[in-house]
Design an enzyme around this catalytic site. Structure first.
Site, PDB file in Angstrom:
ATOM      1  N   TYR A  85       0.938  -1.662  -0.310  1.00 39.55           N
ATOM      2  CA  TYR A  85      -0.120  -0.432   0.284  1.00 39.55           C
ATOM      3  C   TYR A  85       0.971   1.105   0.021  1.00 39.55           C
ATOM      4  CZ  TYR A  85      -3.830   3.384   1.531  1.00 39.55           C
ATOM      5  OH  TYR A  85      -4.841   4.029   1.411  1.00 39.55           O
ATOM      6  N   PHE A 119      -6.653  18.494 -25.428  1.00 36.21           N
ATOM      7  CA  PHE A 119      -7.518  17.947 -25.249  1.00 36.21           C
ATOM      8  C   PHE A 119      -9.596  17.882 -24.974  1.00 36.21           C
ATOM      9  CE2 PHE A 119      -8.694  12.927 -24.655  1.00 36.21           C
ATOM     10  CZ  PHE A 119      -9.126  13.065 -25.947  1.00 36.21           C
ATOM     11  N   ASP A 120     -10.192  16.756 -25.216  1.00 32.88           N
ATOM     12  CA  ASP A 120     -11.592  16.899 -24.539  1.00 32.88           C
ATOM     13  C   ASP A 120     -11.548  17.346 -23.181  1.00 32.88           C
ATOM     14  OD1 ASP A 120     -11.857  15.910 -27.407  1.00 32.88           O
ATOM     15  OD2 ASP A 120     -12.794  14.777 -27.297  1.00 32.88           O
ATOM     16  N   ASP A 156       0.928  18.538 -22.026  1.00 32.95           N
ATOM     17  CA  ASP A 156      -0.295  17.759 -21.933  1.00 32.95           C
ATOM     18  C   ASP A 156       0.868  16.464 -23.538  1.00 32.95           C
ATOM     19  OD1 ASP A 156      -1.425  15.352 -22.317  1.00 32.95           O
ATOM     20  OD2 ASP A 156      -3.351  16.850 -22.654  1.00 32.95           O
ATOM     21  N   ALA A 184       0.665  12.617 -23.022  1.00 28.09           N
ATOM     22  CA  ALA A 184       0.579  11.864 -23.765  1.00 28.09           C
ATOM     23  C   ALA A 184       1.385  10.825 -24.409  1.00 28.09           C
ATOM     24  CB  ALA A 184      -1.069  11.585 -23.891  1.00 28.09           C
ATOM     25  N   LYS A 219      -0.763   5.986 -24.026  1.00 32.44           N
ATOM     26  CA  LYS A 219      -0.294   6.378 -25.147  1.00 32.44           C
ATOM     27  C   LYS A 219       1.074   5.878 -24.831  1.00 32.44           C
ATOM     28  CE  LYS A 219      -4.151   8.892 -25.147  1.00 32.44           C
ATOM     29  NZ  LYS A 219      -4.833   8.834 -23.713  1.00 32.44           N
ATOM     30  N   HIS A 258     -21.734  12.394 -28.668  1.00 30.81           N
ATOM     31  CA  HIS A 258     -21.094  11.189 -28.981  1.00 30.81           C
ATOM     32  C   HIS A 258     -21.311   9.657 -28.667  1.00 30.81           C
ATOM     33  CE1 HIS A 258     -17.876  12.699 -27.331  1.00 30.81           C
ATOM     34  NE2 HIS A 258     -16.648  11.707 -27.676  1.00 30.81           N
TER      35      HIS A 258
HETATM   36  N1  F0G Z   1      -4.435  14.476 -23.492  1.00 29.71           N
HETATM   37  C1  F0G Z   1      -4.415  13.647 -24.207  1.00 29.71           C
HETATM   38  C2  F0G Z   1      -3.312  14.541 -25.260  1.00 29.71           C
HETATM   39  C3  F0G Z   1      -5.293  12.467 -25.025  1.00 29.71           C
HETATM   40  O1  F0G Z   1      -5.385  12.415 -26.049  1.00 29.71           O
HETATM   41  C4  F0G Z   1      -6.192  11.698 -23.829  1.00 29.71           C
HETATM   42  C5  F0G Z   1      -6.284  10.934 -24.355  1.00 29.71           C
HETATM   43  C6  F0G Z   1      -6.219  12.436 -22.526  1.00 29.71           C
HETATM   44  C7  F0G Z   1      -5.157  13.849 -22.092  1.00 29.71           C
HETATM   45  C8  F0G Z   1      -6.670  11.996 -21.290  1.00 29.71           C
HETATM   46  O2  F0G Z   1      -6.212  10.523 -21.405  1.00 29.71           O
HETATM   47  O3  F0G Z   1      -8.166   8.798 -21.405  1.00 29.71           O
HETATM   48  O4  F0G Z   1      -5.842   8.392 -19.513  1.00 29.71           O
HETATM   49  O5  F0G Z   1      -7.943  10.214 -18.860  1.00 29.71           O
HETATM   50  N2  F0G Z   1      -7.184  10.624 -25.175  1.00 29.71           N
HETATM   51  C9  F0G Z   1      -7.089   9.364 -25.894  1.00 29.71           C
HETATM   52  C10 F0G Z   1      -8.087   9.703 -27.542  1.00 29.71           C
HETATM   53  C11 F0G Z   1      -8.821   8.940 -24.771  1.00 29.71           C
HETATM   54  O6  F0G Z   1      -9.000   8.662 -27.793  1.00 29.71           O
HETATM   55  O7  F0G Z   1      -7.287   9.571 -27.831  1.00 29.71           O
HETATM   56  P1  F0G Z   1      -6.670   9.612 -20.428  1.00 29.71           P
END
Ligand code: F0G
Length: 481
Positions: free
Chosen positions: A73, A125-126, A216, A218, A259, A450
């Site tokens: 833990y 990102f969304d 960011d 990823a 990623k 979506h």
């Molecule tokens: N930032 C970027 C640039 C991303 O592409 C994603 C996720 C996230 C943050 C969020 O990360 O999914 O680990 O919470 N992208 C995925 C996609 C979902 O399909 O492009 P997460």
């Protein structure tokens, strides 16, 4: 001798069967899932290009790491391996594990966001945008000029528009802008990279106004490799050093390790600021877990620690970037308009340009995704009006700026023949594209439509209606704000 064939830099030790179906079965499955590919069972998908997130193949070394993951833990050995791997790469003293990227976003923006604040970015990102907005703040994007001109190639179409950024800072006041987020690579705009020069210029502006800059990150390794390939002065620099320089320019980073760390789950928040880190850890304990696991199993931490090193192998990155380009070139040869040049993690087909006969209100990108599944069992994701369509205060319908079908390539999963198959299916689709029908909404929630919207092919005579004439449409989709 330098051979011109770039091969997959791995051999395969463990395999999984693909889900073969007939066209007739797929038609039935599409109807049952209301033309929304999120509702299709993955085992009914032949080639799954829905996302490159959490879908990569782990290496034998990572699976080995999983077996020796320390599940204590507090103070687990796997946490320290994770922390060391991130510190070596980024140079940040504070490392906070989270279960995935959006958890890092939630923690940081709930600390620094709030009404009257603005986060600025090359493109949020969304989930990043959603977490900024959930805090009450506004997320504002400044993509480089030309980033939305999908037909015109450019080496660094993920860049920040520096002038627009500075203008905005002057208007809104730096004290109202708690963070600048540089998304590398820029997922929302086609997986396009950001140049080192642009990172430096952005950092200069941020420093001038006292605004912290976070990455960011990823897809940091793909971005670093593009810098090596395309930016003057870097072709002899090891990618690992390029990545380290990128992190050095920033004050911190948030990462989805699903990623460029080849993990199926995980992420982190890392930074220099000890005060912010202390606050973040309080929130971490509340929602994720203790400081040394943060919502992850010890085995996940171990896999990420290893993956972050593996991803900087230049043989891997050469294959990765080349295989995405290979798919993009194959589609372009068929005359299919894509976001050019192809991005790092995927190819984005311009559905608006490919199928001008489908109006934005009939969701061209989503319709193309359904057609691709029907013909070839291939799953991509539409990025367009179904995701971003809105009504303004007057109630006018506002379609999205773009209608793209994203074909994201999971890491180390598919081989060249899989991609050749995708290209062949597109060859058939493009010849019959006039037969692809737009879609209309049967049912959709108010937010994030979506994922769960129910749709059907639009029937004759209804092509002009904004929402279709279905009884249930009116109250639900694109509600007045
Ligand atoms: N930032 C970027 C640039 C991303 O592409 C994603 C996720 C996230 C943050 C969020 O990360 O999914 O680990 O919470 N992208 C995925 C996609 C979902 O399909 O492009 P997460």
């Amino acid at each position: 001798m330098e051979w011109k064939t770039i091969i997959e830099p791995f051999r395969i030790k463990s395999v999984e069967p693909l889900g073969f179906t007939t066209r007739q079965e797929r038609l039935k499955l599409l109807e049952q899932s209301h033309y929304n590919l999120f509702n299709i069972r993955a085992e009914k998908v032949l080639i799954d290009l829905l996302t490159d997130s959490g879908t990569g193949a782990m290496s034998a070394a990572q699976w080995g790491g999983i077996m020796i993951g320390d599940e204590s833990y507090a103070g687990a050995r796997s946490y320290y391996n994770f922390e060391n791997s991130i510190k070596d790469l980024t140079g940040y003293e504070e490392v906070i594990p989270v279960h995935q990227g959006r958890a890092a976003e939630h923690i940081i923006f709930s600390m620094i966001g709030g009404h009257g604040k603005y986060m600025v970015s090359n493109s949020h990102f969304d989930t990043t945008r959603a977490n900024v907005e959930a805090s009450g703040a506004e997320a504002v994007d400044f993509p480089a000029k030309g980033a939305l001109d999908f037909d015109k190639p450019g080496p660094f179409k993920g860049n920040m528009d520096i002038e627009a950024l500075e203008k905005f800072i002057k208007v809104k006041g730096a004290k109202n802008i708690p963070m600048c987020v540089m998304t590398v690579t820029n997922n929302s705009l086609g997986g396009q990279p950001v140049s080192m020069e642009n990172l430096k210029s952005t950092q200069n502006i941020c420093r001038k106004y006292g605004i912290p800059m976070f990455l960011d990150c990823a897809r940091f390794a793909e971005n670093a490799y593009f810098i090596k390939l395309r930016e003057k002065g870097y072709n002899q620099t090891p990618v690992r050093e390029i990545a380290q320089q990128m992190f050095e320019l920033a004050d911190g980073a948030m990462m989805s390790s699903k990623k460029d760390a080849f993990a199926n789950m995980g992420g982190f928040l890392a930074m220099h600021n000890t005060e912010w880190a202390a606050k973040a850890r309080q929130l971490l304990i509340l929602t994720e877990g203790f400081n040394t696991y943060g919502g992850l199993a010890g085995r996940d931490l171990e896999a990420i620690a290893i993956g972050l090193r593996e991803v900087l192998d230049e043989n891997y990155l050469q294959y990765r970037i080349r295989s995405t380009a290979y798919m993009g070139e194959g589609l372009m040869r068929l005359g299919i308009p894509i976001v050019t040049p192809p991005g790092g993690h995927g190819v984005y087909v311009n559905a608006k340009k490919l199928m001008p006969h489908i109006k934005p209100q009939n969701f061209p990108a989503t319709a193309l995704a359904a057609a691709l599944y029907l013909e070839g069992g291939i799953r991509g994701v539409g990025i367009g009006t179904l995701m971003f369509g809105r009504r303004n205060a007057k109630g006018d319908f506002l379609p999205a700026d773009m209608e793209l079908l994203r074909l994201a390539i999971p890491r180390r999963v598919y081989t060249q023949s899989h991609i050749d198959y995708v290209i062949e299916v597109f060859g058939h689709l493009v010849k019959n594209k006039k037969a692809i029908k737009g879609l209309e909404i049967l049912e959709a929630p108010k937010a994030l439509a979506h994922f769960t919207a129910k749709l059907r092919p639009i029937s004759k005579g209804r092509e002009d209606s904004v929402e279709g004439k279905g009884r249930r449409n009116k109250e639900l989709l694109y509600p007045k704000p």
